[in-house]
Design a protein around this motif. Sequence first.
Motif, PDB file in Angstrom:
ATOM      1  N   ARG A   1       0.858  -1.185   0.000  1.00  0.00           N
ATOM      2  CA  ARG A   1       0.000   0.000   0.000  1.00  0.00           C
ATOM      3  C   ARG A   1       0.895   1.236   0.000  1.00  0.00           C
ATOM      4  O   ARG A   1       1.801   1.346   0.824  1.00  0.00           O
ATOM      5  N   ILE A   2       0.655   2.138  -0.952  1.00  0.00           N
ATOM      6  CA  ILE A   2       1.493   3.325  -1.088  1.00  0.00           C
ATOM      7  C   ILE A   2       0.684   4.553  -0.695  1.00  0.00           C
ATOM      8  O   ILE A   2      -0.512   4.618  -0.975  1.00  0.00           O
ATOM      9  N   GLY A   3       1.350   5.528  -0.091  1.00  0.00           N
ATOM     10  CA  GLY A   3       0.659   6.783   0.218  1.00  0.00           C
ATOM     11  C   GLY A   3       0.854   7.185   1.664  1.00  0.00           C
ATOM     12  O   GLY A   3       1.514   6.490   2.433  1.00  0.00           O
ATOM     13  N   GLU A   4       0.283   8.330   1.999  1.00  0.00           N
ATOM     14  CA  GLU A   4       0.391   8.888   3.340  1.00  0.00           C
ATOM     15  C   GLU A   4       0.078   7.825   4.400  1.00  0.00           C
ATOM     16  O   GLU A   4      -0.925   7.126   4.312  1.00  0.00           O
ATOM     17  N   GLY A   5       0.953   7.679   5.375  1.00  0.00           N
ATOM     18  CA  GLY A   5       0.702   6.719   6.443  1.00  0.00           C
ATOM     19  C   GLY A   5       1.253   5.327   6.140  1.00  0.00           C
ATOM     20  O   GLY A   5       1.320   4.477   7.016  1.00  0.00           O
TER      21      GLY A   5
END
Lengths: 291, 414
Positions: free
Chosen positions: B373-377
């Motif tokens: 999972r890519i992205g903020e957090g």
Amino acid sequence: MLALQILIDGFAISSLYALGATGFTLIFGVSGVLNLSHGAIMVVAAVIAWWVAGTFGAGPYLGALAGVAASLACAFVTYSVIVRPIQNSPSIPREEKEIFVLTGTLLWGIMLQEAVAYLFTNNPKTVRPLAQGVVMILGVRTPLNEILTAVLSWTAIGLLYLLVNRTRTGKSLLAASMNPRGLTLLGFELSNIYILVWAIYGVLAGIAGVLLGAFLGVSSDNAGTLTASAFSIVVLGGLGSVSGSLMAAYVVGYLETMTAYLVSPSIRTVPVLLLLVAVVYVRPQGLLGRR
Amino acid sequence: MRISLRNALLGSVFGCALAMSCAWAPTARAADPIKIGVIAETSAISGVGIPNGAKMAAEEINKAGGINGQMIEIVDYDDHNSAVDAVRAFQRAAQQDKVAAVIASYVSEVVLALEPWAGRLKMPMITPGAASNDITKRVHDDYDHLKYVFHGYLASTQIADVVCEASKSLMVKDLHMKTAVVMSEDAAWTIPLDEEYLKCLAAGGLKVLDHIRLSPDTTDFTPIFNKIEGEKPDVIVTGISHVGVQPTVQWQQQQVPMPMYGVSSQATNSTFWKDTNGAADGVIFNMASAPDVAVTPKTIPFAKNYQAKYGNLPGYAAYTSYDDVYMWADAIRKAGSTDPDKIVEAMEQTDYVGTIGRIAFLPKTDTFAHGMRIGEGYITGLMVQWQKGNPVTVWPANVATGKMTFPSFTKLPE
């Protein structure tokens, strides 16, 4: 502008090819040996130069010297441990010796290549160049190192020319390539001549390796390609003919550069290979072959 | 059928022995180590980090008591960057050495060759460094057979998105750049990378003037750089992994006046500075984690310990390989056995804070099934620049440890 660019870039790379192929063809001309460990020896020279210059902080000059010394040592080992025992072996039939030498040097080359990969990884290394910076030649920005590569290549080839044509020792080399038996009848020790020619080869391959390492960078993976490139040039020029090899080096260098600029860099070597196939069909003795 | 006394006696002795061996087996297995296979090209600087990182994780886990008392043993195989050797190693790992899971390669071509074997041999596998989108696409398309494969690194499209996102602030906003040329090597992983580059660079404000694909065997980059220079872009956006040292050195020697920015896997290794004799100065490259940034509390300690143990900083695949061993260990612990289906089930539930960020795998319905999972957090990615021998993080701003600087021959837009 593009033409000038091709002219300058092609000249530098061709000079380097010429130097690399000269030693290769000299060995074949004088002692009849096709040394398939050629590329690996060039790689050893470049990587040792990088290692001594960088890791030990010895500077580019000492590094280059160490690279050439390593190549010289490799050449001697190739001759004394691989080539000479095969040539002197009574258990290998005379007509099979050439193929044994080919196989022996090929395997030795792989050993050298693997040793370099094991000790220094197969990541490419670049030898610290002797000259930094760029100069403008009629509007074409050219790295000083590229010019130096061409100059040093030609200096080495020039010195070899003087040695072969102007000294007694050099002339004996030439004689050995024409008529080895005649030379022994005149009282020359053939094995001394072979040692000399391998020494000259070691120095030439060493300089070529170090210059290649500084100009383009070298990885142990390049060993096979370097041998193949020297082999192609020598076949194109005519086996054993030094002047043929020089001419072929320029044909190959310019053909590659023109392909890279005018067609696509990704098929750079393809036209050369096609030319080689054509030469083998039409003129198997090469451009200046003696056969 | 007549049963003689002798036969009956022999039979009962044999039966007894068999029963005893069965009864003893679980105890014997409990003392056996749990093996994890590591397949990588160990003579390559990016490859050697994979077994190195894995061994460090295994040592730490073992020191802390192993997996429910069982120690982890790393069995490593050198694939010499050959898919054939890698497949052989994989078969040996699964059938002869009986490993519970495999960590394999940073080369997409090799991982794609192993993928069907992971399915056939039901062998859980994760790659710590390959990037091809096809790795996860195949899992998505044929989940029942290929669910054993996990993608432990960003997929090419995701990497391109990180590079584009960073280019909006670094190239467009800070340096007022308007144009770019994409230069990438011809390989499986760059096909989706380039496709995404062409879309997202333009969307971010950089007009792509040309798209050059070069052979990974290229040694002389002079014609390529001359061609690019003739097109006068503001920046060269790279997608290179098999090549790296040579284009960088020639870029510096020829004093190509535009910066190199993008993906350059070889640049992630600490030896890159030495291999290029410092020509790397100014090169900006993408990484999931860097030794100077606390992406998570684990990042810097790992980089430091790795350097102390192996003498150089970890390359990108060393971080992920280290995390992968921890994730396999957790999955095996949760599964309560080395049954592959149970391990996969447990691995799908992963929510683990590693050295590269918080790792969770995408569900089978996602196009990037079993991808991260890519992205903020979660995993955000960094842009790092070589500056005077040190990798300095320049993006994102909240974790940056320095500002961009370029060598004197670079000409930036006014």
